[in-house]
Design an enzyme around this catalytic site. Structure first.
Site, PDB file in Angstrom:
ATOM      1  CG  ASP A 240     -11.603  32.063  77.998  1.00 23.85           C
ATOM      2  OD1 ASP A 240     -10.905  31.492  78.777  1.00 23.85           O
ATOM      3  OD2 ASP A 240     -12.612  33.090  78.066  1.00 23.85           O
ATOM      4  CE  LYS A 251      -8.197  33.491  83.431  1.00 23.09           C
ATOM      5  NZ  LYS A 251      -8.103  34.984  83.200  1.00 23.09           N
TER       6      LYS A 251
END
Ligand code: MRU
Length: 356
Positions: A240, A251
């Site tokens: 991300d 994650k």
């Protein structure tokens, strides 16, 4: 990629609305949803009807176009941009896409502003698709090398969903896998279930099944023993936000998998388009880590015998829970970064060489 044997992308503009695949209903129901207003785009990102860093970016870009369509007033558009950026804090692609849209629209007051906004949003999505395809071409070389030595099925472990559903098409972590499969290299994917929202089980396994790629769902705690037994040839995950020093935010649970890989000499790769690189933040601990609601842990969704989606409580009613959505894997545990421009060492020098 395919769903029910038909080619789809995860987001597109048609008949004056933005269309998305509602990922909260997969794998049990396939629903295409219309986003008509900016608030629909913000909500879709917040409740994770769309998710995955590149797709969040693409949705935010179209969100700005929807804001322009709704009310072409600079105060409204600026407020919408701010709300979009706040809708999920960790994936840097969100801010990157909003900033790119706002720069493109800056100073444009003509009647063509909506057309320009829609064109830029489409370009952001098309570019992501191309980048993900190139990530696949670059990552394929690593899988090919393992196959040429092993002359047997290459077992790849992945965490969460960094598949085509998390991007516009191809995926990041899955793109090398799709390319290897298309080339006839036998691959098998260990799919981390990825609690609490089960993106691995619900989305990664679903999309690999649709493309007929052999895969097995495992609990998030199983990867370690599989690595000790020599049943994992490599890991590929998405991200991300990757810092310019090579630290990787992804994650929750990615870090533990990287530690296990390091201890077992299993190569641990991270696949990403350059829109996921944060060139500003210098330390992993400064990345904003999203904390989501407790219900994501205490309740699970599934289908009953009538194929109706049901939500059930699985924890003691009054137990306290903590739901951190991401963690940071230090660069030293990352074997390499697979980008659209090539494979780089997870370090400032490596990234600088690729992205001058
Ligand atoms: O919370 P999610 O489902 O949006 O998290 C997604 C991930 O962690 C992905 O690995 C990451 O966004 C990369 S997607 C290509």
């Amino acid at each position: 990629m395919k769903i029910h044997n038909k080619e789809y992308k995860t987001i597109w503009y048609e008949e004056n609305v933005v269309k998305i695949i509602d990922q909260t209903k997969l794998p049990h129901q396939f629903i295409i949803k219309n986003l008509k207003k900016i608030k629909d785009a913000i909500n879709a990102i917040k409740v994770m009807e769309v998710r995955g860093a590149p797709l969040i970016g693409g949705t935010a870009a179209y969100g700005i176009a929807l804001a322009v369509k709704e009310n072409n007033d600079s105060e409204f558009i600026n407020k919408s941009a701010e709300e979009l950026i706040q809708s999920r804090p960790t994936a840097i692609n969100l801010k990157w896409a909003v900033d790119r849209m706002m720069n493109r629209l800056s100073g444009i007051n003509s009647d063509q502003i909506l057309e320009i906004a829609l064109k830029e949003a489409k370009e952001i999505c098309d570019e992501d698709e191309k980048f993900c395809e190139n990530i696949g071409i670059n990552g394929l070389k690593i899988i090919e090398e393992i196959y040429n030595k092993k002359k047997d099925t290459v077992n790849i472990l992945t965490h969460c969903n960094a598949g085509w559903l998390a991007t516009i098409n191809w995926g990041t972590a899955t793109s090398p896998i799709y390319h290897a499969h298309k080339k006839g290299i036998p691959v098998h994917v260990w799919v981390d279930e990825t609690r609490p929202r089960n993106q691995g089980a619900n989305l990664t396994s679903f999309e690999l099944n649709e493309e007929e790629i052999p895969n097995t769902i495992i609990t998030d705690n199983t990867g370690g023993i599989l690595m000790q037994r020599g049943e994992v040839d490599m890991c590929i995950v998405g991200t991300d936000r990757t810092l310019s020093n090579g630290d990787v935010c992804n994650k929750i649970g990615t870090y533990l998998k990287a530690l296990a890989a390091y201890d077992n000499n299993v190569p641990f790769y991270v696949a990403l388009p350059s829109s996921t690189i944060d060139w500003e933040i210098k330390k992993g601990k400064d990345i904003p880590i999203e904390e989501r609601n407790s219900e994501e842990l205490s309740h699970v969704y599934g289908v009953d015998e009538n194929n109706e989606i049901k939500k059930v409580l699985i924890y003691p009613k009054n137990s306290k829970v903590k739901n951190l959505a991401f963690d940071v894997t230090p660069a030293k545990y990352v074997t390499g970064l697979i980008t659209e421009k090539g494979i780089s060492e997870a370090s400032a020098e490596g990234l600088k060489k690729l992205f001058k």
